[in-house]
Enzyme design. Sequence first.
Site, PDB file in Angstrom:
ATOM      1  N   THR A  19       0.819  -1.220   0.000  1.00 41.85           N
ATOM      2  CA  THR A  19       0.000   0.000   0.000  1.00 41.85           C
ATOM      3  C   THR A  19       0.850   1.266   0.000  1.00 41.85           C
ATOM      4  O   THR A  19       0.339   2.355  -0.264  1.00 41.85           O
ATOM      5  CB  THR A  19      -0.907   0.054   1.250  1.00 41.85           C
ATOM      6  OG1 THR A  19      -0.064   0.046   2.408  1.00 41.85           O
ATOM      7  CG2 THR A  19      -1.853  -1.115   1.292  1.00 41.85           C
TER       8      THR A  19
ATOM      9  N   CYS B 188       2.237   3.089   9.479  1.00 38.33           N
ATOM     10  CA  CYS B 188       1.255   3.178  10.559  1.00 38.33           C
ATOM     11  C   CYS B 188       1.906   3.095  11.930  1.00 38.33           C
ATOM     12  O   CYS B 188       3.023   2.621  12.078  1.00 38.33           O
ATOM     13  CB  CYS B 188       0.278   1.998  10.480  1.00 38.33           C
ATOM     14  SG  CYS B 188      -0.839   2.080   9.081  1.00 38.33           S
TER      15      CYS B 188
ATOM     16  N   ARG C 241      -6.985  -2.884   8.488  1.00 40.17           N
ATOM     17  CA  ARG C 241      -6.871  -4.334   8.333  1.00 40.17           C
ATOM     18  C   ARG C 241      -5.411  -4.793   8.448  1.00 40.17           C
ATOM     19  O   ARG C 241      -4.511  -4.160   7.891  1.00 40.17           O
ATOM     20  CB  ARG C 241      -7.432  -4.738   6.964  1.00 40.17           C
ATOM     21  CG  ARG C 241      -7.794  -6.191   6.836  1.00 40.17           C
ATOM     22  CD  ARG C 241      -8.730  -6.371   5.630  1.00 40.17           C
ATOM     23  NE  ARG C 241      -8.090  -5.959   4.373  1.00 40.17           N
ATOM     24  CZ  ARG C 241      -7.335  -6.764   3.635  1.00 40.17           C
ATOM     25  NH1 ARG C 241      -7.144  -8.022   3.987  1.00 40.17           N
ATOM     26  NH2 ARG C 241      -6.790  -6.336   2.516  1.00 40.17           N
TER      27      ARG C 241
ATOM     28  N   ARG D 270       4.106   6.823   2.816  1.00 43.20           N
ATOM     29  CA  ARG D 270       3.252   7.934   3.236  1.00 43.20           C
ATOM     30  C   ARG D 270       2.609   7.595   4.580  1.00 43.20           C
ATOM     31  O   ARG D 270       2.287   6.428   4.829  1.00 43.20           O
ATOM     32  CB  ARG D 270       2.092   8.144   2.247  1.00 43.20           C
ATOM     33  CG  ARG D 270       2.467   8.376   0.810  1.00 43.20           C
ATOM     34  CD  ARG D 270       1.210   8.656  -0.034  1.00 43.20           C
ATOM     35  NE  ARG D 270       0.154   7.638   0.126  1.00 43.20           N
ATOM     36  CZ  ARG D 270       0.136   6.454  -0.513  1.00 43.20           C
ATOM     37  NH1 ARG D 270       1.119   6.124  -1.336  1.00 43.20           N
ATOM     38  NH2 ARG D 270      -0.866   5.613  -0.328  1.00 43.20           N
TER      39      ARG D 270
ATOM     40  N   CYS E 158      -0.226   6.951   7.214  1.00 41.78           N
ATOM     41  CA  CYS E 158      -1.598   6.443   7.145  1.00 41.78           C
ATOM     42  C   CYS E 158      -2.571   7.543   7.569  1.00 41.78           C
ATOM     43  O   CYS E 158      -2.332   8.254   8.538  1.00 41.78           O
ATOM     44  CB  CYS E 158      -1.709   5.243   8.089  1.00 41.78           C
ATOM     45  SG  CYS E 158      -3.384   4.707   8.427  1.00 41.78           S
TER      46      CYS E 158
ATOM     47  N   CYS F  41      -4.411   6.285  11.282  1.00 40.65           N
ATOM     48  CA  CYS F  41      -3.748   6.384  12.597  1.00 40.65           C
ATOM     49  C   CYS F  41      -2.832   7.604  12.692  1.00 40.65           C
ATOM     50  O   CYS F  41      -2.299   7.891  13.769  1.00 40.65           O
ATOM     51  CB  CYS F  41      -2.978   5.109  12.913  1.00 40.65           C
ATOM     52  SG  CYS F  41      -1.609   4.786  11.786  1.00 40.65           S
TER      53      CYS F  41
HETATM   54 ZN   LIG Z   1      -2.622   3.353  10.107  1.00 36.54          ZN
END
Ligand SMILES: [Zn+2]
Length: 360
Positions: free
Chosen positions: A37, A41, A48, A70, A72, A75
């Site tokens: 992705t 995070c 997920r 990048r 998230c 969060c």
């Molecule tokens: Zn996150």
Amino acid sequence: MKTATDPIFTTDESRWQAVVERDDRADGAFFFAVRTTGVFCRPSCASRAPRRENVEFFPTTAAAEAAGYRPCKRCQPTSLPRELAIVERACKVLDADPQRRMTLAQLSDAVHVSPFHLQRLFSRIVGVSPRQYQAAQRAGVLRDALQHGHDVTRATHDAGFGSPSRMYEAVPAELGMTPSAYKRQGAGLTVRYATADTPLGVVLVAATDKGVCKIAFGDDADALVDQLGHDFARAGRVEDAAKMEPFIAQIRAYVQGTRERFDLPLDIGATAFQRRVWEALRRIPYGQTRSYTEIAESVGSPRAVRAVANACASNPVALAIPCHRVIGKDGAIAGYRWGRSRKEALLETERSHNPTDKVA
Ligand SMILES: [Zn+2]
């Protein structure tokens, strides 16, 4: 609350386990990124769970961003909790113009928080009040000015001190104390450290990029490193012998009696009371001692002898804040955070290298 049994997330296995469990104790200790992705995070992120083979770990958000990830949106790993964000904004306002004296009311206007709330929040997180923070900052400006060769009177004026005599009162204890490690447990910071053998046993030195945040003695390097992991559980921790070597060289010289003072920038948090006590300790000349009672009197709290002893015992930087120079009223060595025999040895070294300055 962190306890002695909390994990410190030093292995990829323990980090992955934290991600699987969305363990919020791991937040700040590291970040994880997902290759598929391109997003990174906090460990507790509610999105997920990724597949293990797609995950990479990073000690800081900067490292994750440098690797092309990048933050998230869910969060928000790069944003601080709200209270820290308020204090960070206040510090930015104060840092923008260190010469300017800001009242609490002006500062509270600037960050849109009530003066009462700001004062309490600032003191809790930074360890000193906004006013004390500004005083320390002016000392920093002064130090820079002196390093660049300005004369003392000019530098004093530029730093916002009224007169050289006021400067001499305020500066010796404040030089180099810049509490940036205020983010709880070092969240978002990188702490570099090294251990080394000295005549007093193993020493551990740790520093943020602003200054030394820990100097501790012990018998066992691993135990000292474990303790550092608990003190700075949310910081990235990197062993870096090369960066710490100048500090360790000063400590060795001091322990051997060939150096009388430290030239170390400090980056430590303190409550207002601890700070007063620690500043008083830094005014005790090399080779001399004071009693806990004398220190209590010198900080204007003559009955707070026990609190003074507690502040000495919570000193995070051995030697740089010379808590070993405080002894019992009757001359007894009393306790020392890093062991009574080390305190005896230090006092003996100072006495034998500075015989003319001994207290009568
Ligand atoms: Zn996150």
